[in-house]
Scaffold this active site. Sequence first.
Site: not given
Length: 300
Positions: A102, A104, A259-260, A262
């Site tokens: 992971h 970000n 939030g989105r 998917e």
Amino acid sequence: MKDQFYQYIQTLQDQICKGLEDIDGFTKFREDIWERPEGGGGRTRVIENGAVFEKGGVNISAVHGKLPEAMQKMFNVGEADFFACGLSLVIHPKNPMVPTVHANWRYFEMYDDNGNVINSWFGGGQDLTPYYLFEEDAIHFHQTCKTACDKHNPDFYPKYKKQCDAYFWNAHRNEARGVGGLFFDYLKETETMKMEDWFNFVTEVGNSFLEAYLPIVTKRKDLPYSAEQRTWQEIRRGRYVEFNLVHDKGTLFGLKTNGRIESILMSLPPHVQWHYDHHPVSGSEEKKIIKVLEKPINWV
């Protein structure tokens, strides 16, 4: 700064996706362009059912508008405008000998009524979640992280490694999610670090990702594994899901701020198992990884 960083993550998304596609050799990322009604949007890329990667996502977004109420409470401010952009990725390999990864990297700005930037910061990191322990892999990942940090400040690696160990802790299980890496947040301008300096540091870490992860994938992707080892991988993936849905601030924040869905839940693996009161056999390789997750280890 926001334009500079958004340009960077667009390029980084291309580089990471190509690196992962090349090593998979069977399938490609599917691209999904989306818009946020309140302002902004993103570019989601998902890989599924590959030769090496069972599921993964490498997503970028840049959103702006009025600060949602949940964010106002989080930052202890009133109404304000904001801009946020970042790249977020999670990769779940098929072979249980290859760790999940992971990462970000993100940037945030807040504005006053006249559109002036009143607050800004960087955040991010990268961490490794193995299902079977190869100590040399953990050492390689952490050494790559340390090398990137040391180019900017020798204090960064121990500080952000410790923050990673503290953050990715499954408190309800009293165990780490994985073997850690780096985690940093609210990197703001100081007397010694300008925003440009933080940009250089965060992008250094971002640029180190493929070097940290791909050699591990190359070394482990063709190792043989049994049905029992695949079951163990899926049980441990359950702990990954538990962390993301119970503790992860980014997931919870996204779900609370329209939030989105998917893109937020692309971090969840496709095949997971929960066995009641499951404990690995003493002395087994499965027990070995559990012992490692009981407390942080200094890998380098």
